[in-house]
Design a protein around this motif. Structure first.
Motif, PDB file in Angstrom:
ATOM      1  N   UNK A 170       0.919  -1.134  -0.144  1.00 57.80           N
ATOM      2  CA  UNK A 170       0.127  -0.092   0.116  1.00 57.80           C
ATOM      3  C   UNK A 170       0.847   1.116   0.014  1.00 57.80           C
ATOM      4  N   UNK A 171       1.969   1.445   0.569  1.00 58.10           N
ATOM      5  CA  UNK A 171       2.675   2.324   0.799  1.00 58.10           C
ATOM      6  C   UNK A 171       3.347   2.850  -0.543  1.00 58.10           C
ATOM      7  N   UNK A 172       3.776   1.679  -1.205  1.00 60.19           N
ATOM      8  CA  UNK A 172       4.254   2.033  -2.715  1.00 60.19           C
ATOM      9  C   UNK A 172       3.337   2.612  -3.572  1.00 60.19           C
ATOM     10  N   UNK A 173       2.086   2.442  -3.427  1.00 51.92           N
ATOM     11  CA  UNK A 173       1.111   3.131  -4.150  1.00 51.92           C
ATOM     12  C   UNK A 173       0.279   4.289  -3.487  1.00 51.92           C
ATOM     13  N   UNK A 174       0.840   4.731  -2.302  1.00 53.75           N
ATOM     14  CA  UNK A 174       0.236   5.841  -1.714  1.00 53.75           C
ATOM     15  C   UNK A 174       1.152   7.173  -1.901  1.00 53.75           C
ATOM     16  N   UNK A 175       1.184   7.980  -2.840  1.00 50.83           N
ATOM     17  CA  UNK A 175       1.961   9.044  -2.749  1.00 50.83           C
ATOM     18  C   UNK A 175       1.640  10.002  -1.704  1.00 50.83           C
ATOM     19  N   UNK A 176       0.591  10.279  -1.371  1.00 57.62           N
ATOM     20  CA  UNK A 176      -0.138  11.096  -0.329  1.00 57.62           C
ATOM     21  C   UNK A 176      -0.793  10.509   0.632  1.00 57.62           C
ATOM     22  N   UNK A 177      -1.076  10.679   1.952  1.00 56.04           N
ATOM     23  CA  UNK A 177      -1.770  10.314   3.108  1.00 56.04           C
ATOM     24  C   UNK A 177      -3.011  10.662   3.189  1.00 56.04           C
TER      25      UNK A 177
ATOM     26  N   UNK B  55       1.984   2.199  18.269  1.00 56.34           N
ATOM     27  CA  UNK B  55       1.872   1.894  16.693  1.00 56.34           C
ATOM     28  C   UNK B  55       3.534   1.746  16.116  1.00 56.34           C
ATOM     29  N   UNK B  56       4.398   2.402  16.801  1.00 57.39           N
ATOM     30  CA  UNK B  56       5.591   2.308  16.234  1.00 57.39           C
ATOM     31  C   UNK B  56       6.158   0.781  16.537  1.00 57.39           C
ATOM     32  N   UNK B  57       5.790   0.180  17.543  1.00 55.54           N
ATOM     33  CA  UNK B  57       6.152  -1.402  17.880  1.00 55.54           C
ATOM     34  C   UNK B  57       5.561  -2.125  16.719  1.00 55.54           C
TER      35      UNK B  57
ATOM     36  N   UNK C  45      10.248   3.294  10.602  1.00 52.13           N
ATOM     37  CA  UNK C  45      10.045   3.956   9.304  1.00 52.13           C
ATOM     38  C   UNK C  45       8.715   4.220   8.859  1.00 52.13           C
ATOM     39  N   UNK C  46       7.988   2.950   8.797  1.00 57.10           N
ATOM     40  CA  UNK C  46       6.695   3.306   8.495  1.00 57.10           C
ATOM     41  C   UNK C  46       5.814   4.075   9.316  1.00 57.10           C
ATOM     42  N   UNK C  47       6.073   4.144  10.779  1.00 57.23           N
ATOM     43  CA  UNK C  47       5.079   4.849  11.366  1.00 57.23           C
ATOM     44  C   UNK C  47       5.850   6.310  11.228  1.00 57.23           C
ATOM     45  N   UNK C  48       6.896   6.744  11.093  1.00 54.29           N
ATOM     46  CA  UNK C  48       7.240   8.064  10.810  1.00 54.29           C
ATOM     47  C   UNK C  48       6.484   8.818   9.591  1.00 54.29           C
ATOM     48  N   UNK C  49       6.492   8.011   8.559  1.00 56.96           N
ATOM     49  CA  UNK C  49       5.867   8.413   7.416  1.00 56.96           C
ATOM     50  C   UNK C  49       4.207   8.563   7.607  1.00 56.96           C
TER      51      UNK C  49
ATOM     52  N   UNK D  13       2.469   8.682  10.211  1.00 56.51           N
ATOM     53  CA  UNK D  13       1.929   9.544  11.253  1.00 56.51           C
ATOM     54  C   UNK D  13       2.157  11.187  10.834  1.00 56.51           C
ATOM     55  N   UNK D  14       2.756  11.257   9.605  1.00 57.16           N
ATOM     56  CA  UNK D  14       3.143  12.398   9.240  1.00 57.16           C
ATOM     57  C   UNK D  14       4.395  13.158   9.824  1.00 57.16           C
ATOM     58  N   UNK D  15       5.147  12.442  10.630  1.00 54.38           N
ATOM     59  CA  UNK D  15       6.367  12.922  11.569  1.00 54.38           C
ATOM     60  C   UNK D  15       7.457  13.191  10.345  1.00 54.38           C
ATOM     61  N   UNK D  16       7.492  12.496   9.307  1.00 53.26           N
ATOM     62  CA  UNK D  16       8.583  12.616   8.341  1.00 53.26           C
ATOM     63  C   UNK D  16       8.225  12.553   6.930  1.00 53.26           C
ATOM     64  N   UNK D  17       8.862  12.783   5.906  1.00 50.68           N
ATOM     65  CA  UNK D  17       8.532  12.162   4.665  1.00 50.68           C
ATOM     66  C   UNK D  17       9.130  10.688   4.459  1.00 50.68           C
ATOM     67  N   UNK D  18       8.427  10.116   3.448  1.00 54.07           N
ATOM     68  CA  UNK D  18       9.153   8.537   3.072  1.00 54.07           C
ATOM     69  C   UNK D  18      10.655   9.098   2.535  1.00 54.07           C
ATOM     70  N   UNK D  19      11.500   8.036   2.984  1.00 54.55           N
ATOM     71  CA  UNK D  19      12.845   8.087   2.390  1.00 54.55           C
ATOM     72  C   UNK D  19      12.959   8.116   0.929  1.00 54.55           C
ATOM     73  N   UNK D  20      14.314   8.654   0.459  1.00 52.20           N
ATOM     74  CA  UNK D  20      14.192   8.441  -0.786  1.00 52.20           C
ATOM     75  C   UNK D  20      14.425   7.064  -1.507  1.00 52.20           C
ATOM     76  N   UNK D  21      14.510   6.122  -0.615  1.00 50.32           N
ATOM     77  CA  UNK D  21      14.427   4.554  -1.250  1.00 50.32           C
ATOM     78  C   UNK D  21      13.043   4.558  -1.575  1.00 50.32           C
ATOM     79  N   UNK D  22      12.206   4.636  -0.562  1.00 48.22           N
ATOM     80  CA  UNK D  22      10.903   4.515  -0.771  1.00 48.22           C
ATOM     81  C   UNK D  22      10.297   5.220  -1.826  1.00 48.22           C
TER      82      UNK D  22
END
Length: 287
Positions: free
Chosen positions: A211-218, A233-235, A240-244, A246-255
């Motif tokens: 799902x993350x791969x096909x969701x450019x926006x939240x 939720x972090x657990x 990394x998934x939680x950070x993105x 939850x809106x705490x950070x953008x997805x990594x360049x790799x993602x």
């Protein structure tokens, strides 16, 4: 199999319906037993009938036969119907087979429910020929309110944890932001599954990665819950998934790179990627 409505105007009507039920069940059994395609088509076009609500005895349509092929995983018959009738094999069946005539997509939801990956691939190949607006409409229609709660095939893939179905639907244009009757997106459905238990957590994380791969926006309802219960939720989904999410950070360049890659190459070519770039490996690393 079509339902018995139980209304007869005469003894002849009663006998006719009973005969239809016998031949209808014979066709059901024949598909279930994976009999040869030529025999099934002879039965469908000349020998077997089902009883409609208006009291008419009708032959099975290609769409109705395809539903039986789906349920029993008769791949040869499914391939024949799609090859000979193309998208007509995916038309809405009669009310005897599906009561939600306006917007339901019973073939897609059945393929997901029974996890018929091979037949789902055939469906995706068939709808490639449709105009884009028709293809998207087909993919994003809601299922039957009685059996699927008016969820799309994508919602159902998340509910039932069907990662292969999920990636096929996403890669062919199913909308990850569609909502069901409660306003939940497929991501909301999956997060609810993750929060309920640790059972099959690996599959849940793989689905989340797809799902993350096909969701450019939240855009999903449970974002507030992720922010309120950060540690929980972090657990459950990984830092990394939680950070993105939850809106705490953008997805990594790799993602971001994987998002572009996954949306620009055919689904069947994902297996040809190097191991470290395969979506499955990525999802296990990120979730």
């Amino acid at each position: 199999m079509p339902l018995d409505v139980g209304v007869y105007e005469s003894r002849a009507d009663y006998k006719s319906q009973k005969q239809c039920q016998k031949t209808s069940f014979a066709f059901y059994q024949a598909v279930r037993d994976l009999l040869p395609v030529w025999l099934l088509e002879d039965m469908r076009t000349m020998e077997v009938f089902h009883w409609e609500d208006d009291g008419q005895a009708c032959a099975f349509s290609p769409s109705e036969a395809f539903l039986y092929a789906l349920v029993h995983d008769h791949q040869q018959y499914a391939r024949y119907l799609l090859k000979c009738f193309s998208s007509r094999a995916l038309d809405m069946p009669s009310r005897s087979f599906c009561c939600c005539q306006a917007s339901s997509t019973p073939h897609l939801t059945l393929a997901v429910r029974y996890n018929r990956i091979s037949i789902l691939k055939m469906i995706m190949d068939t709808i490639k020929e449709l105009p884009e607006c028709e293809r998207r409409s087909f993919l994003d229609r809601h299922g039957c309110v009685h059996t699927d709660g008016r969820k799309t095939a994508l919602h159902l893939a998340c509910d039932l944890l069907r990662p292969e179905c999920l990636i096929l639907l996403l890669a062919h244009g199913a909308c990850p932001y569609a909502t069901d009757l409660t306003g939940n997106t497929p991501l909301d459905c999956l997060l609810l599954q993750i929060s309920q238990s640790d059972f099959d957590s690996r599959t849940k994380r793989i689905c989340l990665g797809y799902l993350i791969l096909f969701m450019p926006s939240l855009r999903f309802q449970m974002k507030g819950q992720l922010q309120e219960k950060r540690d929980v939720w972090r657990r459950m989904i990984g830092d990394q998934a939680f950070q993105w999410l939850s809106g705490a950070s953008p997805p990594s360049l790799f993602v971001q790179a994987m998002q572009r890659l996954s949306q620009s190459i055919p689904t069947e070519q994902l297996d040809s990627l190097p191991d470290f770039l395969k979506p499955l490996d990525f999802r296990l690393q990120q979730a």
